[in-house]
Design a protein around this motif. Structure first.
Motif, PDB file in Angstrom:
ATOM      1  N   GLN A 186       0.828  -1.208   0.000  1.00  0.00           N
ATOM      2  CA  GLN A 186       0.000   0.000   0.000  1.00  0.00           C
ATOM      3  C   GLN A 186       0.864   1.261   0.000  1.00  0.00           C
ATOM      4  O   GLN A 186       0.455   2.288  -0.508  1.00  0.00           O
ATOM      5  CB  GLN A 186      -0.910   0.068   1.232  1.00  0.00           C
TER       6      GLN A 186
ATOM      7  N   GLY B 267      -2.864   2.337  -5.244  1.00  0.00           N
ATOM      8  CA  GLY B 267      -3.977   1.659  -5.886  1.00  0.00           C
ATOM      9  C   GLY B 267      -4.159   0.225  -5.425  1.00  0.00           C
ATOM     10  O   GLY B 267      -5.186  -0.393  -5.687  1.00  0.00           O
TER      11      GLY B 267
ATOM     12  N   LYS C 293      -4.574  -0.807  -2.429  1.00  0.00           N
ATOM     13  CA  LYS C 293      -5.344  -0.920  -1.180  1.00  0.00           C
ATOM     14  C   LYS C 293      -6.640  -1.692  -1.374  1.00  0.00           C
ATOM     15  O   LYS C 293      -7.064  -2.430  -0.508  1.00  0.00           O
ATOM     16  CB  LYS C 293      -5.665   0.469  -0.637  1.00  0.00           C
ATOM     17  N   SER C 294      -7.245  -1.528  -2.521  1.00  0.00           N
ATOM     18  CA  SER C 294      -8.556  -2.146  -2.727  1.00  0.00           C
ATOM     19  C   SER C 294      -8.474  -3.490  -3.451  1.00  0.00           C
ATOM     20  O   SER C 294      -9.505  -4.071  -3.759  1.00  0.00           O
ATOM     21  CB  SER C 294      -9.433  -1.194  -3.537  1.00  0.00           C
ATOM     22  N   PHE C 295      -7.280  -3.995  -3.717  1.00  0.00           N
ATOM     23  CA  PHE C 295      -7.158  -5.272  -4.418  1.00  0.00           C
ATOM     24  C   PHE C 295      -7.496  -6.438  -3.503  1.00  0.00           C
ATOM     25  O   PHE C 295      -7.335  -6.373  -2.293  1.00  0.00           O
ATOM     26  CB  PHE C 295      -5.766  -5.460  -4.997  1.00  0.00           C
ATOM     27  N   ALA C 296      -7.928  -7.514  -4.123  1.00  0.00           N
ATOM     28  CA  ALA C 296      -8.322  -8.709  -3.386  1.00  0.00           C
ATOM     29  C   ALA C 296      -7.096  -9.417  -2.803  1.00  0.00           C
ATOM     30  O   ALA C 296      -5.976  -9.205  -3.245  1.00  0.00           O
ATOM     31  CB  ALA C 296      -9.065  -9.651  -4.330  1.00  0.00           C
TER      32      ALA C 296
ATOM     33  N   ARG D 161      -2.446 -10.246  -3.605  1.00  0.00           N
ATOM     34  CA  ARG D 161      -1.291 -10.287  -2.708  1.00  0.00           C
ATOM     35  C   ARG D 161      -0.560 -11.628  -2.809  1.00  0.00           C
ATOM     36  O   ARG D 161       0.661 -11.681  -2.742  1.00  0.00           O
ATOM     37  CB  ARG D 161      -1.728  -9.999  -1.285  1.00  0.00           C
TER      38      ARG D 161
END
Length: 90
Positions: free
Chosen positions: A36, A41, A43-46, A50
């Protein structure tokens, strides 16, 4: 076989093993906490994202560590169009 060559190859194997273990530890921590900071951008990924970045980060972990320490954000793309647009006047 030459004992020096065997010792040298054993040292190389151990060094590569340490590099990849350090990279894996860094990649897990980076994917959980640091991604993050370098890419807002993300932050909102699934959570699958990761997991997906762990292999690449574990190989290139010194570059990501340097970017994390320096606090650099995602680089801005430098294309000919962007460079020409900077010099135009309204």
């Amino acid at each position: 076989m030459d004992p020096f060559a065997i010792t040298f190859v054993e040292f190389l194997i151990k060094a590569i093993r340490v590099y990849f273990i350090a990279g894996l530890i860094f990649a897990v921590l980076f994917s959980l906490l640091g991604v993050q900071r370098t890419d807002p951008g993300a932050k909102s990924f699934a959570p699958f994202f990761r997991l997906l970045i762990i292999p690449g980060v574990s190989i290139f972990w010194p570059l990501f560590a340097l970017r994390l320490v320096r606090g650099k954000q995602h680089p801005v793309e430098q294309t000919a169009h962007r460079q020409a647009a900077k010099f135009t006047q309204p």
